[in-house]
Scaffold this active site. Sequence first.
Site, mmCIF file in Angstrom:
data_model
loop_
_atom_site.group_PDB
_atom_site.id
_atom_site.type_symbol
_atom_site.label_atom_id
_atom_site.label_comp_id
_atom_site.label_asym_id
_atom_site.label_seq_id
_atom_site.Cartn_x
_atom_site.Cartn_y
_atom_site.Cartn_z
ATOM 1 N N GLU A 30 13.755 -25.787 10.428
ATOM 2 C CA GLU A 30 15.044 -26.427 10.144
ATOM 3 C C GLU A 30 16.190 -25.431 10.228
ATOM 4 O O GLU A 30 16.075 -24.289 9.751
ATOM 5 C CB GLU A 30 14.992 -27.042 8.732
ATOM 6 C CG GLU A 30 16.154 -27.946 8.389
ATOM 7 C CD GLU A 30 16.176 -29.230 9.213
ATOM 8 O OE1 GLU A 30 15.119 -29.858 9.399
ATOM 9 O OE2 GLU A 30 17.271 -29.607 9.669
ATOM 10 N N ASP A 31 17.279 -25.880 10.815
ATOM 11 C CA ASP A 31 18.557 -25.152 10.784
ATOM 12 C C ASP A 31 18.428 -23.692 11.234
ATOM 13 O O ASP A 31 18.934 -22.774 10.579
ATOM 14 C CB ASP A 31 19.203 -25.270 9.394
ATOM 15 C CG ASP A 31 19.717 -26.685 9.135
ATOM 16 O OD1 ASP A 31 19.549 -27.562 10.007
ATOM 17 O OD2 ASP A 31 20.283 -26.926 8.052
ATOM 18 N N TYR A 43 -10.595 -24.704 -12.258
ATOM 19 C CA TYR A 43 -10.447 -23.246 -12.079
ATOM 20 C C TYR A 43 -11.841 -22.625 -12.123
ATOM 21 O O TYR A 43 -12.748 -23.128 -11.457
ATOM 22 C CB TYR A 43 -9.473 -22.748 -13.164
ATOM 23 C CG TYR A 43 -8.952 -21.369 -12.941
ATOM 24 C CD1 TYR A 43 -8.595 -20.907 -11.672
ATOM 25 C CD2 TYR A 43 -8.792 -20.500 -14.020
ATOM 26 C CE1 TYR A 43 -8.117 -19.628 -11.482
ATOM 27 C CE2 TYR A 43 -8.304 -19.216 -13.839
ATOM 28 C CZ TYR A 43 -7.978 -18.775 -12.564
ATOM 29 O OH TYR A 43 -7.522 -17.508 -12.385
ATOM 30 N N LYS A 87 15.499 -31.718 2.450
ATOM 31 C CA LYS A 87 14.523 -32.201 3.437
ATOM 32 C C LYS A 87 13.195 -32.494 2.728
ATOM 33 O O LYS A 87 12.517 -33.482 3.033
ATOM 34 C CB LYS A 87 14.316 -31.163 4.544
ATOM 35 C CG LYS A 87 15.560 -30.880 5.384
ATOM 36 C CD LYS A 87 15.823 -31.959 6.418
ATOM 37 C CE LYS A 87 17.148 -31.715 7.139
ATOM 38 N NZ LYS A 87 17.448 -32.704 8.162
ATOM 39 N N ASP A 115 15.873 -30.068 14.068
ATOM 40 C CA ASP A 115 17.225 -30.172 14.650
ATOM 41 C C ASP A 115 17.164 -30.407 16.146
ATOM 42 O O ASP A 115 18.091 -30.977 16.725
ATOM 43 C CB ASP A 115 18.034 -28.909 14.340
ATOM 44 C CG ASP A 115 18.189 -28.756 12.853
ATOM 45 O OD1 ASP A 115 19.001 -29.459 12.268
ATOM 46 O OD2 ASP A 115 17.422 -27.963 12.270
ATOM 47 N N ALA A 174 25.976 -26.893 22.708
ATOM 48 C CA ALA A 174 24.957 -26.495 23.687
ATOM 49 C C ALA A 174 23.860 -25.727 22.974
ATOM 50 O O ALA A 174 23.271 -24.800 23.530
ATOM 51 C CB ALA A 174 25.615 -25.656 24.783
ATOM 52 N N GLY A 175 23.607 -26.125 21.719
ATOM 53 C CA GLY A 175 22.620 -25.426 20.911
ATOM 54 C C GLY A 175 21.331 -26.222 20.768
ATOM 55 O O GLY A 175 20.943 -26.980 21.670
ATOM 56 N N ALA A 176 20.683 -26.035 19.622
ATOM 57 C CA ALA A 176 19.377 -26.642 19.370
ATOM 58 C C ALA A 176 19.428 -28.160 19.573
ATOM 59 O O ALA A 176 18.650 -28.730 20.362
ATOM 60 C CB ALA A 176 18.947 -26.322 17.933
ATOM 61 N N ALA A 177 20.315 -28.823 18.848
ATOM 62 C CA ALA A 177 20.369 -30.285 18.902
ATOM 63 C C ALA A 177 20.799 -30.762 20.289
ATOM 64 O O ALA A 177 20.222 -31.703 20.842
ATOM 65 C CB ALA A 177 21.320 -30.809 17.824
ATOM 66 N N ASN A 237 27.328 -32.432 10.875
ATOM 67 C CA ASN A 237 27.310 -32.605 9.424
ATOM 68 C C ASN A 237 27.923 -31.383 8.742
ATOM 69 O O ASN A 237 27.726 -30.272 9.206
ATOM 70 C CB ASN A 237 25.865 -32.765 8.940
ATOM 71 C CG ASN A 237 25.283 -34.091 9.357
ATOM 72 O OD1 ASN A 237 25.862 -35.125 9.081
ATOM 73 N ND2 ASN A 237 24.145 -34.058 10.025
HETATM 74 N N1 LIG Z 1 23.036 -35.826 12.824
HETATM 75 C C1 LIG Z 1 21.961 -35.096 12.908
HETATM 76 O O1 LIG Z 1 20.835 -35.567 12.697
HETATM 77 C C2 LIG Z 1 22.060 -33.659 13.263
HETATM 78 C C3 LIG Z 1 23.262 -33.045 13.452
HETATM 79 N N2 LIG Z 1 23.314 -31.733 13.809
HETATM 80 C C4 LIG Z 1 24.628 -31.115 13.877
HETATM 81 O O2 LIG Z 1 24.809 -30.520 15.145
HETATM 82 C C5 LIG Z 1 25.565 -29.334 15.006
HETATM 83 C C6 LIG Z 1 24.860 -28.200 15.744
HETATM 84 O O3 LIG Z 1 23.613 -27.926 15.142
HETATM 85 P P1 LIG Z 1 22.531 -27.025 15.917
HETATM 86 O O4 LIG Z 1 22.387 -27.490 17.310
HETATM 87 O O5 LIG Z 1 21.354 -26.973 15.023
HETATM 88 O O6 LIG Z 1 23.264 -25.593 15.897
HETATM 89 P P2 LIG Z 1 23.258 -24.404 16.989
HETATM 90 O O7 LIG Z 1 23.832 -23.248 16.264
HETATM 91 O O8 LIG Z 1 21.943 -24.272 17.628
HETATM 92 O O9 LIG Z 1 24.293 -24.900 18.103
HETATM 93 C C7 LIG Z 1 25.655 -25.077 17.858
HETATM 94 C C8 LIG Z 1 26.328 -25.348 19.180
HETATM 95 O O10 LIG Z 1 27.628 -25.873 18.915
HETATM 96 C C9 LIG Z 1 28.521 -25.188 19.755
HETATM 97 N N3 LIG Z 1 29.856 -25.148 19.153
HETATM 98 C C10 LIG Z 1 30.199 -24.736 17.937
HETATM 99 N N4 LIG Z 1 31.533 -24.825 17.775
HETATM 100 C C11 LIG Z 1 32.028 -25.289 18.951
HETATM 101 C C12 LIG Z 1 33.308 -25.564 19.437
HETATM 102 N N5 LIG Z 1 34.401 -25.343 18.694
HETATM 103 N N6 LIG Z 1 33.440 -26.062 20.694
HETATM 104 C C13 LIG Z 1 32.359 -26.259 21.469
HETATM 105 N N7 LIG Z 1 31.096 -26.007 21.057
HETATM 106 C C14 LIG Z 1 30.947 -25.516 19.823
HETATM 107 C C15 LIG Z 1 27.957 -23.769 19.899
HETATM 108 O O11 LIG Z 1 28.530 -23.167 21.036
HETATM 109 P P3 LIG Z 1 28.108 -21.677 21.527
HETATM 110 O O12 LIG Z 1 26.779 -21.870 22.221
HETATM 111 O O13 LIG Z 1 29.200 -21.295 22.454
HETATM 112 O O14 LIG Z 1 28.014 -20.832 20.301
HETATM 113 C C16 LIG Z 1 26.488 -24.088 20.027
HETATM 114 O O15 LIG Z 1 26.155 -24.364 21.374
HETATM 115 C C17 LIG Z 1 25.761 -29.116 13.508
HETATM 116 O O16 LIG Z 1 27.039 -29.579 13.153
HETATM 117 C C18 LIG Z 1 24.736 -29.989 12.865
HETATM 118 O O17 LIG Z 1 25.131 -30.522 11.618
HETATM 119 C C19 LIG Z 1 22.186 -30.981 14.031
HETATM 120 C C20 LIG Z 1 20.964 -31.545 13.858
HETATM 121 C C21 LIG Z 1 20.814 -32.908 13.393
HETATM 122 C C1 LIG Z 2 20.869 -33.400 9.775
HETATM 123 C C2 LIG Z 2 20.570 -32.017 10.106
HETATM 124 O O1 LIG Z 2 19.425 -31.612 10.172
HETATM 125 C C3 LIG Z 2 21.667 -31.121 10.404
HETATM 126 O O2 LIG Z 2 22.817 -31.531 10.437
HETATM 127 O O3 LIG Z 2 21.379 -29.936 10.637
HETATM 128 MG MG LIG Z 3 19.231 -29.507 10.317
#
Ligand SMILES: NC(=O)C1=CN([C@@H]2O[C@H](COP(=O)(O)OP(=O)(O)OC[C@H]3O[C@@H](n4cnc5c(N)ncnc54)[C@H](OP(=O)(O)O)[C@@H]3O)[C@@H](O)[C@H]2O)C=CC1
Ligand SMILES: CC(=O)C(=O)O
Ligand SMILES: [Mg+2]
Length: 413
Positions: free
Chosen positions: A135-136, A38, A93, A161, A194-197, A285
Amino acid sequence: MSDFREQALHYHSHPVPGKISIELTKPAETVQDLALAYSPGVAEPVREIAADPANAYKYTGKGNMVAVITNGTAILGLGNLGPLASKPVMEGKALLFKRFAGLDSIDIEVKHKTTEDFINTVANIADTFGGINLEDIKAPECFEIEKALIERCSIPVFHDDQHGTAIVTAAGMLNALEVQGKSIEDAIIVCLGAGAAAVACMELLIKCGALREHIYMLDRKGVIHTRRDDLNEYKQLFANNTDKRTLQDVIADADVFVGVSGPNLLAAEDLKLMAEKPVVFACSNPDPEIDPSLAHGARNDLIMATGRSDYPNQVNNVLCFPFIFRGALDVRASAINDEMKIAAVEAIRSIAKEPVPAEVLKAAGVDKLEFGAQYIIPKPMDPRLLPRIAKAVALAAVESGVAQIDLPENYMA
Ligand SMILES: NC(=O)C1=CN([C@@H]2O[C@H](COP(=O)(O)OP(=O)(O)OC[C@H]3O[C@@H](n4cnc5c(N)ncnc54)[C@H](OP(=O)(O)O)[C@@H]3O)[C@@H](O)[C@H]2O)C=CC1
Ligand SMILES: CC(=O)C(=O)O
Ligand SMILES: [Mg+2]
């Protein structure tokens, strides 16, 4: 189930609340120690860093520190539950960064009004860290956030993700298709979500050989197709020129299902419609798109993976983010580029094809693991992941010109 819930809550609350703490790396016992740590001693590194910012790597913990930053808008598959509720995941994480790659990590949960607010907050604190693991954060905001932060920060910014998930999915998928005797170029792929992952997984599968026109992506409204007028620019990239509209329409004769959406969205009856020897990655998850016991009950020719630790074939970004950051930070990479991502894919897939060390079998609680339907991807506790992925990534960073220092001598030998 409620017993497991109790166990999980007890784990998080005892013997102290939470999963991480900070430890000292220098003695701080005597007057002399404090004079160095310090005032007045601390003034010396301050002057060095003011004269040359690169000295922060020499005199502070910056180079071994990753921030896990979120706004809590897409907490696993649990949805938008806000920044504070996401803290156990972010501490998780941080735990994984330390446990698997020796990286110090701190979670930061950001409350914000606009996307710009979030970007400014993160950009303004970025220099504290060696890297930023986003994340998330839900789509589509996550894409704009990551792009802006990559532009504004001189350290690696990586949305786990998106890219961590994509790297592990690609590694597992290439291996699973190999086991099933199929090629990525011919595979018909259904992506629920159709999101991030989803967007990142499909873009990386395309870089690995999949054909964009073979991919059917679905959101909550069904198949993403060229006649929809409600698509954001990221979904637009996957608009398929097709008359198919529902999951049942597209899953018929598909080779691959990737679920990154939410729990229990794939019925056993849908699974039965897939082509022979399908690959099913139900990655949501904590609850997958289809329960593995239901899936295996529906057909016996599939390869099944989930995001969870308690089933075979865990396709989860934990197999990537600790190790890719280790490699990136060790050569002070300014970014994590495609070359580094592909190097990570290849490193992960190659480990699954080699004999499994006894300590991994013991930790997994099994007598045998051999490359095949029940073992397409390494276990997270495999000690080979750290040296192999980190080295492959660090080398790719050097070769692609984003490393700011050379690979340390005998790196990961
Ligand atoms: N195993 C792994 O390592 C990982 C797993 N994941 C999992 O992937 C999932 C999505 O995460 P992430 O991409 O970050 O989240 P986002 O919020 O970016 O995307 C979620 C997507 O899921 C779609 N969705 C949700 N519910 C439904 C449904 N009933 N029918 C069709 N599509 C649906 C949404 O549709 P809409 O666009 O119409 O809203 C959206 O496009 C989570 O469950 C997460 O745990 C994510 C990262 C890592
Ligand atoms: C594993 C992870 O990052 C998720 O499900 O969002
Ligand atoms: Mg995540």
